[in-house]
Design a protein around this motif. Structure first.
Motif, short mmCIF file in Angstrom:
data_model
loop_
_atom_site.label_atom_id
_atom_site.label_comp_id
_atom_site.label_asym_id
_atom_site.label_seq_id
_atom_site.Cartn_x
_atom_site.Cartn_y
_atom_site.Cartn_z
N UNK A 132 0.82 -1.21 0.00
CA UNK A 132 0.00 0.00 0.00
C UNK A 132 0.86 1.26 0.00
N UNK A 133 1.96 1.25 0.77
CA UNK A 133 2.78 2.44 0.93
C UNK A 133 4.19 2.16 0.42
N UNK A 160 2.62 0.95 10.79
CA UNK A 160 2.59 1.47 9.43
C UNK A 160 2.23 0.36 8.46
N UNK A 161 2.04 0.73 7.20
CA UNK A 161 1.58 -0.21 6.18
C UNK A 161 2.76 -0.81 5.41
N UNK A 162 2.47 -1.91 4.73
CA UNK A 162 3.49 -2.61 3.96
C UNK A 162 3.73 -1.94 2.62
N UNK A 163 4.97 -2.08 2.15
CA UNK A 163 5.30 -1.55 0.83
C UNK A 163 6.73 -1.90 0.47
N UNK A 164 7.19 -1.33 -0.64
CA UNK A 164 8.56 -1.51 -1.12
C UNK A 164 9.36 -0.24 -0.87
N UNK A 193 7.32 -2.82 6.57
CA UNK A 193 6.60 -1.66 7.10
C UNK A 193 7.51 -0.49 7.44
N UNK A 194 8.83 -0.65 7.25
CA UNK A 194 9.74 0.42 7.65
C UNK A 194 11.12 0.15 7.06
N UNK A 195 11.99 1.12 7.23
CA UNK A 195 13.37 1.03 6.74
C UNK A 195 14.26 1.79 7.70
N UNK A 196 15.38 1.19 8.11
CA UNK A 196 16.32 1.85 9.03
C UNK A 196 17.74 1.69 8.51
N UNK A 197 18.62 2.59 8.92
CA UNK A 197 20.02 2.47 8.52
C UNK A 197 20.93 3.14 9.55
N UNK A 224 2.86 -7.54 11.90
CA UNK A 224 2.68 -6.09 11.98
C UNK A 224 1.40 -5.71 12.71
N UNK A 225 1.22 -6.32 13.89
CA UNK A 225 0.11 -5.90 14.74
C UNK A 225 0.39 -4.47 15.23
N UNK A 226 -0.64 -3.83 15.76
CA UNK A 226 -0.52 -2.42 16.13
C UNK A 226 0.22 -2.30 17.47
#
Length: 662
Positions: free
Chosen positions: A35-36, A216-220, A260-264, A374-376
């Motif tokens: 979705x995102x 948050x929502x799933x995406x690439x 659902x996220x990206x970190x670095x 990915x529960x809240x």
């Protein structure tokens, strides 16, 4: 990038495949609704601690209704001042005094411009909202009004220019000495548009509050980073580009799908250790002074991958990055992000002290509950932290040995599951509140309640239904709800279904009675054996016989029955097994439904009772006092001798040591 954004976004993955990759991040089919989706290009100024970025968000309205606004998280603004809702009324955090921070230590993120891909400028319409507490100073949720509603199933593409000043680390995101950076929850990120429990559609986009994590929502994700060449960079996903630029900078790019996220992170003094587990490329970023722990950290990750693959479900991603921060960066440790986890080692940990391994196991388990399910985490933190703590305990005990998995040194041992139970039963108030509350409502004893109590509840469920049924529950729950944001009632429905399959109606028509007490209630479990008694009026008891034959007896002189009294001292009602051991060694088992506050069991006077033990297999892990669960007429002294001998051994060593200096 404006007019060609969509083309670039769709073609980036194809072009990236032509570049040498450290692992293959591309899936043959989508696991999530995607979705995102994010395409971010940024420049890091390590001296000024700033980021300048362009970002394209491609977001799908997956609801059946049209929407008139979009909401986004700007988490870094929580570290802008002490009037943010996260820091309000907080003098310090993790030993960090906030009262005298210099100006350059604070952080913020500014949206410089936001345009739709068709060129419409939305920048002037942006404003902050505070859906949780109406705190006008909180700027962690951004509202974006749309000039035209976005229809059901339609897609919007937003081009966003933004700038961030990194804070000196207070919690998670930030920088510390020697150019150490942790970028977590760092970019403008869209919330989740979903149905609530009443069936109403709306934005689930809470402010950043104490006691909450992230949703948050799933995406690439495609993230391209330009930074100084002296920095060693690690990130979520797989590196698909690595270039050295003439100006002394480097440009690296990463790709990651269905997350659902990206970190670095970036730090000049990381050593990089690479390893492999089946299809997963493992990369450990570790400071030179911690390198002696590398094998232990990677081994713990591999054990987690193998156990979860067998007992829960497969790990679909091809990468796992483990970052162990330097000591001055510890406030950025102890956390989890998709395909990226952070540790927290110090200068010395004996091999028998496995808190290092436990941390890695814990954070990796989040890949399943925070990541794929990915529960809240904000509204139902028990579904993430509690489940992770339960699974962590099982992995640790299976890998390093039951009852010694956490601590096994100098002859003293402690298991991870035991430790969780002890921390729960050690709560100042065991009925402090329900597990089902939002995180921001848990004002004290957060870890003991959300982490430890949940794990103890799940261990109790496992004891009741058995390993086969429990593993089936956990596998079914994961397989059915991965990439779908399940809620507590979804897990309970799975538990009811699976337990009925394995045990029919042994536990009633469902297990709602159990979850009503343990998740939605505050009941406390405590069963006790009170002692022996008599049904008749002429009973006798005491020590009978002489010499080695003397023993404690309960005799009713033919006018009644020998009785055993058991008590339910707590308010939790749960079936429990009781073992009665007779003088001749015969063992009699009975089950008590626990409904009465006091229960008597009667035996003929010929059945002289040697001992009584409630829950002899310790299935009811929530029982807060195991010491009152049994009574015997001939107490065993072996344990006393064992620990007495150990104590004397250490006293003797201490005296010898002192004697050397006299």
């Amino acid at each position: 990038m404006r007019s060609s954004t969509i083309f670039l976004f769709l073609s980036f993955s194809f072009l990236a495949n032509t570049i040498a990759q450290e692992c293959n991040p591309y899936f043959d089919k989508a696991f999530s609704p995607r979705i995102a989706n994010y395409n971010i290009k940024l420049d890091l100024d390590h001296e000024q601690k700033t980021v300048d970025a362009t970002q394209t968000l491609t977001w799908i309205n997956s609801s059946p209704i049209q929407i008139e606004e979009i909401r986004m998280y700007l988490y870094v603004n929580a570290f802008k001042n002490t009037k943010s809702s996260y820091l309000r009324n907080v003098n310090g955090m993790f030993g960090n005094d906030l009262s005298d921070r210099p100006e350059e230590s604070w952080g913020w993120v500014d949206i410089l411009s936001m345009k739709k891909v068709d060129g419409e400028d939305l920048t002037s319409k942006l404003h902050f909202v505070q859906p949780n507490d109406d705190n006008e100073y909180d700027e962690t949720v951004l509202n974006i009004p749309l000039s035209q509603p976005l229809g059901a199933g339609d897609t919007i593409v937003l081009d966003i220019d933004w700038q961030m000043k990194m804070p000196e680390t207070i919690s998670r995101c930030g920088y510390s000495k020697a150019d150490f950076f942790m970028f977590s929850h760092w970019f403008p990120q869209v919330g989740v548009f979903e149905q609530d429990r009443a069936g109403e559609w709306g934005w689930n986009c809470h402010q950043f509050l104490q006691g909450t994590e992230f949703y948050s929502d799933f995406g690439n994700y495609d993230v391209e980073i330009t930074a100084s060449q002296h920095l060693v960079i690690g990130a979520s996903g797989c590196k698909i580009k690595d270039e050295k630029n003439d100006d002394g900078t480097q440009t690296v790019a990463y790709h990651l799908e269905d997350v659902i996220d990206f970190a670095w992170t970036a730090y000049p003094y990381f050593d990089v250790v690479e390893d492999q587990w089946e299809h997963v490329s493992i990369k450990l970023l570790i400071p030179e002074e911690h390198c002696m722990f590398g094998d232990r950290l990677i081994s713990a990750a591999k054990s987690s991958l193998a156990w979860l693959d067998e007992h829960i479900g497969p790990y679909p991603y091809t990468s796992l990055t483990i970052m162990d921060p330097p000591f001055h960066g510890l406030r950025s440790g102890f956390m989890e992000y998709p395909t990226f986890i952070t540790g927290g080692s110090l200068a010395y940990f004996p091999d028998g002290v496995r808190s290092l391994e436990g941390l890695i196991v814990h954070e990796f388990c989040h890949q399943y509950y925070m990541g794929m399910l990915a529960s809240n985490e904000k509204e139902e933190p028990w579904l993430d932290e509690g489940f992770v703590t339960y699974v962590e305990g099982r992995i640790m005990d299976d890998t390093y040995g039951e009852k010694k998995s956490l601590f096994d040194i100098f002859g003293y041992q402690l298991g991870k599951r035991e430790m969780s139970r002890v921390e729960y039963t050690g709560l100042r108030d065991l009925a402090i509140g329900t597990l089902s509350r939002p995180g921001w409502e848990v004002k004290q004893d957060y870890k003991e309640l959300i982490y430890r109590k949940t794990a103890t509840v799940l261990e109790t469920l496992r004891g009741m239904v058995g390993d086969v049924a429990m593993d089936d529950i956990m596998k079914t729950y994961f397989d059915r709800y991965k990439f779908k944001h399940p809620r507590g009632e979804d897990f309970i429905a799975v538990a009811n279904e699976v337990v009925a399959k394995h045990h029919s109606d042994k536990f009633g028509k469902d297990l709602n009675w159990f979850f009503d007490q343990t998740v939605y209630g505050t009941a406390v479990c405590d069963y006790a054996v009170s002692g022996f008694g008599f049904g008749g009026s002429n009973g006798s008891y005491g020590i009978f016989g002489s010499g080695p034959e003397k023993e404690y007896k309960a005799i009713d002189n033919g006018e009644g029955k020998v009785s055993v009294r058991v008590d339910r001292l707590g308010d939790m009602i749960i079936p429990v097994d009781i073992k009665f051991t007779m003088k001749d060694g015969e063992e009699i088992f009975k089950t008590w439904d626990g409904n009465e506050k006091v229960k008597y069991f009667y035996f003929d006077d010929s059945k002289w009772i040697r001992s009584v033990h409630i829950d002899p297999e310790q299935k009811i892990y929530m029982d807060i006092d195991l010491n009152n669960n049994s009574i015997t007429t001939k107490p065993a002294r072996s344990a006393l001798y064992k620990y007495g001998a150990k104590a004397l051994y250490w006293v003797q060593n201490a005296l010898h040591t002192v004697g050397m200096f006299i």
